[in-house]
Design an enzyme around this catalytic site. Structure first.
Site, short mmCIF file in Angstrom:
data_model
loop_
_atom_site.label_atom_id
_atom_site.label_comp_id
_atom_site.label_asym_id
_atom_site.label_seq_id
_atom_site.Cartn_x
_atom_site.Cartn_y
_atom_site.Cartn_z
N TYR A 264 -9.16 3.08 -4.99
CA TYR A 264 -10.31 3.33 -3.70
C TYR A 264 -10.51 4.65 -3.38
CZ TYR A 264 -12.13 2.89 0.87
OH TYR A 264 -12.79 3.20 2.16
N THR B 121 -13.33 8.24 3.30
CA THR B 121 -12.24 7.41 3.76
C THR B 121 -11.12 8.65 3.97
OG1 THR B 121 -10.50 6.07 3.19
CG2 THR B 121 -11.72 6.89 1.34
#
Ligand code: UFG
Length: 333
Positions: free
Chosen positions: A140, A116
């Site tokens: 995350y 990501t």
């Protein structure tokens, strides 16, 4: 090739499974269906299971004998990762460690990993290149970065193991034939929320923050069509198969749109003037996050096909209009 795809019934995983099938690969999707759907697996077969279940994973590796792995299975809701970090470190990081352990034991040497742009945190100037500072601002992003580091270390220790980590920017849109698309019960992404607002599923769309240091005061993001991203995975696999060394690549178009621009495009494409409310900033949002994409263009020869925000929204809208029908058709199956 035989390719094992964790999270293959999920939003991005299912688009990659579709493209792998089209490219002639033999696919096995491994998914716990916590957010994925069995009907989304358009090619190969599906094993329903938890990645933490090393027994089932071992059986699956033994029976399918994958030659490569693509690893999507993960929790992805940024604000949830802040309130429940352990869930993210277990489901994302620890399960990746378990998968690496299995790949090592079974001598499976090729991995394409779903990473990501969140690994960059708040990049200076808003443009992140692969060599920009890695400084995630939520669990995350950290959970994915720790996974990247584990595969980097494994690739240094084991000559037969090579990986590509693809760092996604803002993935949106759906299969142009509306067979699959984002179908999570709780939609958090802007484009999905906008088309749901247009459909009337929400009574309004909140704009989170209008006082950012950007031209119109709202955050700017690099929205990439899910099929262009899927194609990057096919190229990454080809690259590894042909001997490419372990590496990381950004996946984005290299330019961004503000939240207001996405809202305007969503109203234009859907023809619905859904209600919009200017709300407070959401915690942890960088003002601008855009991909430097020279590297993936140069090395993987990636050439995007769908770099058009209206088209991205149109495919998301077409999918959204079909989703209830698909859900009811498959209810009880
Ligand atoms: N936004 C709104 N209203 C909404 C939803 C979002 O204004 O209802 C705004 C957000 O505040 C942000 C922008 O729209 O400024 C995009 O938000 P998304 O939630 O669609 O996406 P994010 O940029 O927060 O995050 C996405 C992925 C992450 C990934 C990140 C990397 O969800 O997994 O991109 O860029 F880490």
């Amino acid at each position: 090739m035989r390719v094992l795809v964790t999270g293959g019934a999920g939003y991005i995983g299912s688009h990659v499974v579709k493209e792998l099938g089209r490219a002639g690969h033999d696919v096995l999707a491994y998914d716990d269906l916590s957010t994925g759907n069995p009907w989304a697996v358009l090619s190969g077969r599906l094993v329903v299971g938890d990645l933490a279940d090393q027994g089932l994973l071992e059986k699956t590796f033994a029976e399918f004998a994958p030659q490569a792995v693509m690893h999507f299975a993960a929790s992805i809701v940024v604000h949830e990762s802040v309130s429940d970090p352990v869930k993210y470190y277990l489901n994302n990081t620890a399960n990746t460690f378990g998968l690496l352990k299995m790949m090592r034991e079974k001598n499976v040497g090729l991995l394409v990993f779903s990473s990501t742009a969140g690994v960059y945190g708040v990049p200076s100037g808003g443009i992140a290149n692969e060599d920009s500072q890695l400084c995630p601002v939520n669990p995350y992003g950290t959970s994915k970065l720790m996974s990247e580091w584990a595969m980097r270390d494994l690739s240094l220790a084991v000559p037969g193991f090579r990986y590509v980590a693809l760092r996604y920017f803002n993935v949106a849109g759906a299969d142009p034939s509306s067979r699959i698309g984002e179908a999570q019960k709780e939609a958090t992404h802007l484009v999905t929320r906008a088309v749901k607002a247009a459909k009337g599923e929400f009574d309004r769309l909140d704009i989170f923050g209008t006082d950012y240091p950007t031209p119109d005061g709202t955050c700017v993001r690099d929205y990439i069509h899910v099929d262009d991203l899927a194609n990057a995975h096919i190229l990454a696999l080809d690259y590894l198969v042909s001997g490419g060394r372990s590496d990381v690549f950004n996946c984005g178009y290299g330019h961004g749109f503000s939240v207001r621009e996405v809202v305007a495009a969503s109203r234009r494409v859907t023809g619905v003037e859904f209600k919009v409310v200017e709300a407070r900033r959401r915690f942890g949002d960088p003002p601008v996050l855009v991909a430097g994409n020279r590297k993936i263009r140069d090395i993987l020869k990636w050439t995007p096909e769908f770099d058009d925000i209206d088209y991205i929204i149109k495919t998301a809208w077409d999918w959204e209009l079909k989703l209830d029908l698909i859900r009811s058709r498959h209810a009880g199956n």
